[in-house]
Scaffold this motif. Structure first.
Motif, short mmCIF file in Angstrom:
data_model
loop_
_atom_site.label_atom_id
_atom_site.label_comp_id
_atom_site.label_asym_id
_atom_site.label_seq_id
_atom_site.Cartn_x
_atom_site.Cartn_y
_atom_site.Cartn_z
N VAL A 90 0.84 -1.19 0.00
CA VAL A 90 0.00 0.00 0.00
C VAL A 90 0.88 1.25 0.00
O VAL A 90 1.83 1.36 0.78
CB VAL A 90 -0.93 0.01 1.22
CG1 VAL A 90 -1.84 1.22 1.19
CG2 VAL A 90 -1.77 -1.27 1.28
N THR A 91 0.56 2.19 -0.87
CA THR A 91 1.28 3.47 -0.91
C THR A 91 0.66 4.44 0.10
O THR A 91 -0.36 4.15 0.72
CB THR A 91 1.21 4.09 -2.31
OG1 THR A 91 -0.17 4.39 -2.60
CG2 THR A 91 1.75 3.14 -3.36
N SER A 92 1.25 5.62 0.22
CA SER A 92 0.68 6.65 1.12
C SER A 92 -0.71 7.05 0.64
O SER A 92 -1.63 7.24 1.46
CB SER A 92 1.61 7.86 1.16
OG SER A 92 2.86 7.51 1.70
N ALA A 93 -0.88 7.19 -0.68
CA ALA A 93 -2.20 7.51 -1.22
C ALA A 93 -3.18 6.37 -0.92
O ALA A 93 -4.35 6.60 -0.62
CB ALA A 93 -2.11 7.76 -2.72
N GLY A 94 -2.66 5.14 -1.01
CA GLY A 94 -3.51 3.99 -0.71
C GLY A 94 -3.97 3.97 0.73
O GLY A 94 -5.13 3.64 1.03
N GLU A 95 -3.07 4.31 1.65
CA GLU A 95 -3.44 4.37 3.07
C GLU A 95 -4.55 5.38 3.29
O GLU A 95 -5.51 5.13 4.03
CB GLU A 95 -2.21 4.73 3.92
CG GLU A 95 -1.12 3.68 3.95
CD GLU A 95 -1.47 2.51 4.86
OE1 GLU A 95 -2.56 2.52 5.44
OE2 GLU A 95 -0.65 1.58 4.96
N ALA A 96 -4.44 6.53 2.64
CA ALA A 96 -5.47 7.57 2.79
C ALA A 96 -6.81 7.09 2.23
O ALA A 96 -7.87 7.30 2.83
CB ALA A 96 -5.03 8.85 2.08
N PHE A 97 -6.77 6.41 1.06
CA PHE A 97 -8.01 5.93 0.47
C PHE A 97 -8.63 4.80 1.28
O PHE A 97 -9.86 4.69 1.38
CB PHE A 97 -7.76 5.46 -0.97
CG PHE A 97 -9.02 5.15 -1.72
CD1 PHE A 97 -9.75 6.16 -2.33
CD2 PHE A 97 -9.49 3.85 -1.81
CE1 PHE A 97 -10.92 5.88 -3.01
CE2 PHE A 97 -10.66 3.56 -2.49
CZ PHE A 97 -11.38 4.58 -3.10
N LEU A 98 -7.77 3.95 1.89
CA LEU A 98 -8.27 2.84 2.69
C LEU A 98 -9.09 3.33 3.88
O LEU A 98 -10.08 2.70 4.27
CB LEU A 98 -7.11 1.98 3.18
CG LEU A 98 -6.65 0.85 2.26
CD1 LEU A 98 -5.37 0.23 2.79
CD2 LEU A 98 -7.73 -0.22 2.14
N VAL A 99 -8.66 4.43 4.49
CA VAL A 99 -9.42 4.98 5.62
C VAL A 99 -10.85 5.29 5.17
O VAL A 99 -11.83 4.94 5.85
CB VAL A 99 -8.73 6.25 6.16
CG1 VAL A 99 -9.62 6.93 7.19
CG2 VAL A 99 -7.38 5.90 6.76
N TYR A 100 -10.96 5.92 4.00
CA TYR A 100 -12.28 6.25 3.46
C TYR A 100 -13.06 4.98 3.11
O TYR A 100 -14.23 4.84 3.48
CB TYR A 100 -12.12 7.12 2.21
CG TYR A 100 -13.34 7.14 1.32
CD1 TYR A 100 -14.47 7.87 1.67
CD2 TYR A 100 -13.37 6.41 0.13
CE1 TYR A 100 -15.59 7.88 0.86
CE2 TYR A 100 -14.49 6.42 -0.69
CZ TYR A 100 -15.59 7.14 -0.32
OH TYR A 100 -16.71 7.15 -1.10
N ALA A 101 -12.41 4.03 2.42
CA ALA A 101 -13.09 2.83 1.97
C ALA A 101 -13.64 2.03 3.14
O ALA A 101 -14.79 1.57 3.13
CB ALA A 101 -12.13 1.97 1.14
N ARG A 102 -12.80 1.84 4.16
CA ARG A 102 -13.23 1.03 5.30
C ARG A 102 -14.29 1.73 6.12
O ARG A 102 -15.15 1.09 6.72
CB ARG A 102 -12.01 0.67 6.15
CG ARG A 102 -11.13 -0.38 5.47
CD ARG A 102 -9.80 -0.59 6.12
NE ARG A 102 -9.08 -1.69 5.46
CZ ARG A 102 -7.81 -1.99 5.67
NH1 ARG A 102 -7.10 -1.27 6.52
NH2 ARG A 102 -7.24 -2.99 5.04
#
Length: 328
Positions: A90-102
């Motif tokens: 997971v990239t930094s952008a991915g970490e940010a998007f995961l917070v939203y997705a979850r």
């Protein structure tokens, strides 16, 4: 002359029998609200660390899943995952998007649960992460009691070390945690606290079994099984040792409570576990729990925590309320 076409009159449909209407209602009640597919895909890839493994778990083609991820990355203008020779990271952008997705996935489950409550139903799944010390008695007992009045609620329980429990909670992988180590993250809200002694566990005919309470020093003459540093009990014991004139020489160090209990049982030794003290045999084995009264050990607690600001699904919220009563 063209003949006028005569349309056949529609034949009135008979009303569906009550049983079929009921069946339809049941089918509707069982259907689940599904989060947007791409959010499920991103969450699964992050959990499994592999597009192929995530696709297998979701029963979709890996090429289709990968295309959805690539399209999303194009829309966002940033990669969510770093492609590696063996999986993804997971990239930094991915970490940010995961917070939203979850968050979306979690809140959708809460909405579904609340709608079912409006229908007079309490169903769904409660996810719990807990310390191993509550896995043998406290947690199964609480679940059994809860399902007497809520038979349609299912439970998923995972056991782990304190840090693993907190990580699962903050990531919304579980609804609540039971831990002995006070979480240090602001995202965690402690909702109930109970005193729970750190006890020495011995067989019933052990030389120490007749005592009502012990100090850590009393256990030195016997084979010791000691928790490793991932478990909360070890931290409390280290506090005692920091102030003491003696040290421990454990024959076994482990992160498994069951392994330590078995070792102490076979060797007529001593292991340590959080639990309610008592001379009654502890199921499913045949050991007794003697409370340790060294000052730092008297601070032992069991904590019930949820993620701060999260609206829990109805079933999980009801179970939390029941556990509060158990703690009280």
């Amino acid at each position: 002359m063209r003949k006028k076409q005569v349309r056949a009159k529609p034949v009135p449909q008979a009303a569906a029998p009550p049983s079929r209407v009921a069946d339809r209602a049941k089918t509707t009640s069982r259907s689940r609200l599904r989060p947007p597919r791409v959010l499920t895909y991103v969450d699964a890839v992050a959990r499994y660390g592999s597009i192929r493994k995530a696709a297998d778990a979701l029963n979709v083609a890996s090429s289709a899943l990968n295309r959805q991820i690539l399209d999303l990355e194009t829309d966002l203008g940033a990669p969510l995952f770093e492609r590696l020779p063996r999986g993804v990271r997971v990239t930094s952008a991915g970490e940010a998007f995961l917070v939203y997705a979850r968050l979306v996935i979690s809140e959708l489950k809460a909405v579904e649960s609340r709608i079912e409550q409006l229908r007079g139903l309490v169903r769904g799944q409660v996810s719990v992460a807990a310390a191993e010390s509550v896995a043998g008695e406290l947690l199964p007992s609480a679940i059994t009691q809860f399902q007497v009045t809520h038979p349609n609620v299912r439970f998923h329980v995972r056991i782990g070390a304190p840090e693993e429990l907190v990580e699962a909670l903050v990531a919304d992988q579980v609804d609540l945690i039971l831990t002995h180590d006070a979480p240090r993250k602001k995202d965690v809200a402690i909702v109930a606290v109970a005193r729970q002694a750190l006890c020495a566990m011995v067989v019933p005919d052990h030389p120490l079994a007749g005592r009502d309470e012990l100090r850590l020093r009393d256990c030195l003459a016997f084979p010791l099984a000691l928790a490793d540093t991932t478990l909360a009990g070890r931290g409390l014991i280290e506090q005692v040792l920091a102030l003491a004139s003696f040290d421990l020489d454990p024959r076994l160090v482990s992160n498994s409570v069951e392994a330590m209990k078995a070792f102490a049982h076979m060797n007529r030794g001593v292991c340590f576990q959080f639990r309610s003290p008592g001379k009654a045999l502890i199921p499913p084995g045949d050991m007794v729990a003697l409370p340790l009264v060294d000052p730092p050990l008297l601070q032992a607690r069991l904590l019930l925590a949820t993620r701060r600001s999260r609206v829990l699904p109805v079933a999980a919220a009801a179970f939390v309320e029941q556990l509060k009563g158990v703690f009280a």
